[in-house]
Design a protein around this motif. Structure first.
Motif, PDB file in Angstrom:
ATOM      1  N   GLU A  72      -5.910   9.545  11.527  1.00  0.00           N
ATOM      2  CA  GLU A  72      -5.431   8.964  10.275  1.00  0.00           C
ATOM      3  C   GLU A  72      -4.502   9.920   9.524  1.00  0.00           C
ATOM      4  O   GLU A  72      -3.556   9.493   8.874  1.00  0.00           O
ATOM      5  N   THR A  75       0.857  13.226  10.707  1.00  0.00           N
ATOM      6  CA  THR A  75       2.192  12.911  10.226  1.00  0.00           C
ATOM      7  C   THR A  75       3.131  13.183  11.391  1.00  0.00           C
ATOM      8  O   THR A  75       2.732  13.797  12.376  1.00  0.00           O
ATOM      9  N   THR A 131      -3.907   4.282  18.170  1.00  0.00           N
ATOM     10  CA  THR A 131      -3.846   3.352  17.032  1.00  0.00           C
ATOM     11  C   THR A 131      -4.600   3.875  15.812  1.00  0.00           C
ATOM     12  O   THR A 131      -4.551   3.274  14.746  1.00  0.00           O
ATOM     13  N   SER A 133      -3.785   6.620  14.445  1.00  0.00           N
ATOM     14  CA  SER A 133      -2.750   7.243  13.618  1.00  0.00           C
ATOM     15  C   SER A 133      -1.961   6.146  12.912  1.00  0.00           C
ATOM     16  O   SER A 133      -1.894   5.016  13.378  1.00  0.00           O
ATOM     17  N   ARG A 134      -1.359   6.506  11.822  1.00  0.00           N
ATOM     18  CA  ARG A 134      -0.573   5.519  11.085  1.00  0.00           C
ATOM     19  C   ARG A 134       0.715   5.198  11.842  1.00  0.00           C
ATOM     20  O   ARG A 134       1.310   6.083  12.465  1.00  0.00           O
ATOM     21  N   GLU A 136       3.725   4.781  10.925  1.00  0.00           N
ATOM     22  CA  GLU A 136       4.892   5.595  10.527  1.00  0.00           C
ATOM     23  C   GLU A 136       4.889   6.917  11.282  1.00  0.00           C
ATOM     24  O   GLU A 136       5.938   7.434  11.661  1.00  0.00           O
ATOM     25  N   HIS A 184      -4.818   0.984  12.762  1.00  0.00           N
ATOM     26  CA  HIS A 184      -3.625   0.298  12.299  1.00  0.00           C
ATOM     27  C   HIS A 184      -3.147  -0.642  13.376  1.00  0.00           C
ATOM     28  O   HIS A 184      -2.867  -0.242  14.486  1.00  0.00           O
ATOM     29  N   GLN A 187       1.410  -1.832  15.396  1.00  0.00           N
ATOM     30  CA  GLN A 187       2.173  -0.882  16.195  1.00  0.00           C
ATOM     31  C   GLN A 187       2.831  -1.634  17.344  1.00  0.00           C
ATOM     32  O   GLN A 187       2.932  -1.138  18.464  1.00  0.00           O
TER      33      GLN A 187
END
Ligand SMILES: Nc1ncnc2c1ncn2[C@@H]1O[C@H](COP(=O)(O)OP(=O)(O)O)[C@@H](O)[C@H]1O
Ligand SMILES: [Mg+2]
Length: 304
Positions: A72, A75, A131, A133-134, A136, A184, A187
Motif C-alpha cells: 500500500e 510509491t 494489486t 500497491s496503488r 499510480e 486496488h 489496474q
C-alpha cells in the motif's frame, strides 16, 4: 540498495519442490508465454501456489531474480529509485505501546531500486501480490512492458531520464482476487499487458506430493490428510476454503506429536480440529467454527 521492499535472488531450483504433471503443465504454459515475449500473471486464492510457481518459473528462465511484494505504501520512487529527500516512515511498535509512531527518515538518497536494476540488467522481476500497491505507483510498469522503456522520474539533477529495458527482462506477477481490503482493482491497463493464468487448488496427486515433501510422512499418511482437507474444501461449507497450508500444518504437527493419520488417533482428530477450524473461519466466528468442527469429525471418520 534499499532493502525495504524486496530482494535480489540467484536463480536456483527450490528445495522440496514437487513437480507433478499438474505443475509441469502450468510451468510449460507460463514458459511458452514468456518465450513469446509476454509477462505472465498467476491469479488465484491463497494457497494455490502462486508465489512458489513464480519462483520456479523464474529459476527455469535462469536469470537473477528481483522479488518485490506489493505494498500500500509503495510509491514509484520505491520501485525505480529517486531522490526521496524527505520521507515519512511508519513504525508499528507492537510490543511496547501498540501506538503507531511516525518517524521521519531524513536520509537523502538516490537508490537504484530493484525495478531499475531488473530493467537495466535483464533480470526476472517477480512482483508478488502487485494489486496491493496503488495503481499510480504501478503505472511506471506500463511503458516498461509496452515500449520497453523505463521512464525514470526527475532524479539527481532534476532531469527526466530514460532507460532502455534489457531484452532479457521478464516479469511474473501474482495476485489474489479474493482479497478486498487494501487491494486496488483498477489496474486494468497493466493487466492488459500481461497474460493471466487463473490458478485453482492443486490436484490430489500434487497435494499429496507437497505434504510428503514438507513433512516426511509416508505416502499413505499424507494421502489420508489430503483426503480429509479436500473433502472439507469441496463441502463448500467453510467461510474460507482450507488450503494446502492446512494439510502441511497437520502433517508437520502429526510428525512431531508422533500421531498417525487415523480416525482412531485422538491426536489426529484434535490436530485436524484445531488447524482446520481456525484456518477456515474468521476470528471470533464461533458458530462457524462449531459447524466446521462437527464436519471435520465426520470427514475424519470417513476418510482416515
Ligand atoms: N510445487 C510445489 N512443491 C512444493 N511445495 C509447494 C509447491 N507449490 C506450493 N507449495 C507449498 O504450498 C504452500 C502454498 O504455496 P504458495 O506458493 O505460498 O501459495 P500462494 O502464493 O498462492 O498463497 C507453501 O507452503 C509452498 O511452499
Ligand atoms: Mg503468495
Amino acid at each position: 540498495m534499499n532493502e525495504e521492499f524486496g530482494t535480489v535472488l540467484e536463480p536456483r531450483a527450490l528445495p522440496d519442490f514437487v513437480e507433478t504433471k499438474f505443475i509441469k503443465t502450468l510451468t510449460e504454459r507460463a514458459m511458452g508465454y514468456i518465450t513469446a515475449g509476454f509477462p505472465v500473471h498467476f491469479r488465484g486464492a491463497s494457497g494455490t501456489g502462486k508465489t512458489t510457481l513464480a519462483l520456479h518459473v523464474a529459476s527455469k528462465i535462469g536469470r537473477s531474480v528481483v522479488l518485490m511484494h506489493g505494498d500500500e505504501e509503495f510509491t514509484t520512487s520505491n520501485l525505480v529509485g529517486g531522490e526521496n529527500g524527505y520521507r515519512m516512515r511508519k513504525v508499528i511498535d507492537r510490543f511496547v505501546s501498540r501506538v503507531l509512531k511516525v518517524e521521519e527518515d531524513l536520509v537523502k538518497r538516490w537508490v537504484d531500486n530493484r525495478l531499475t536494476i531488473a530493467c537495466k540488467y535483464g533480470f526476472t522481476l517477480i512482483y508478488d501480490e502487485f494489486t496491493r500497491s496503488r495503481p499510480e505507483a504501478n503505472n511506471i510498469l506500463l511503458s516498461i512492458l509496452q515500449e520497453r522503456i523505463l521512464d525514470c522520474p526527475a532524479g539527481r539533477d532534476g532531469e527526466e531520464t530514460y532507460l532502455r529495458v534489457d531484452p532479457n527482462f521478464t516479469a511474473i506477477f501474482t495476485s489474489n482476487p479474493e482479497e478486498y481490503a487494501g487491494v486496488h482493482r483498477s489496474q486494468d491497463a497493466l493487466r492488459d499487458r500481461m497474460i493471466t493464468m487463473d490458478l485453482d487448488h492443486f490436484d490430489e496427486e500434487t497435494e499429496v506430493g507437497i505434504v510428503r515433501a514438507k513433512s516426511g510422512l509416508p505416502q499413505k499418511e499424507a494421502e489420508r490428510i489430503v483426503k480429509v482437507v479436500r473433502a472439507l474444501r469441496e463441502s463448500g461449507k467453510c467461510e474460507f476454503a482450507p488450503t494446502i497450508r492446512g494439510s502441511i500444518m497437520i502433517a508437520k504437527s502429526l510428525k512431531v506429536l508422533n500421531g498417525r493419520a487415523r480416525a482412531s488417533s485422538a491426536v489426529f482428530r484434535q490436530v485436524c480440529q484445531d488447524i482446520l477450524a481456525s484456518e477456515t473461519s474468521r476470528v471470533g466466528s464461533k458458530t462457524n467454527q462449531a459447524k466446521v468442527r462437527e464436519l471435520v469429525k465426520q470427514l475424519v471418520s470417513r476418510h482416515a
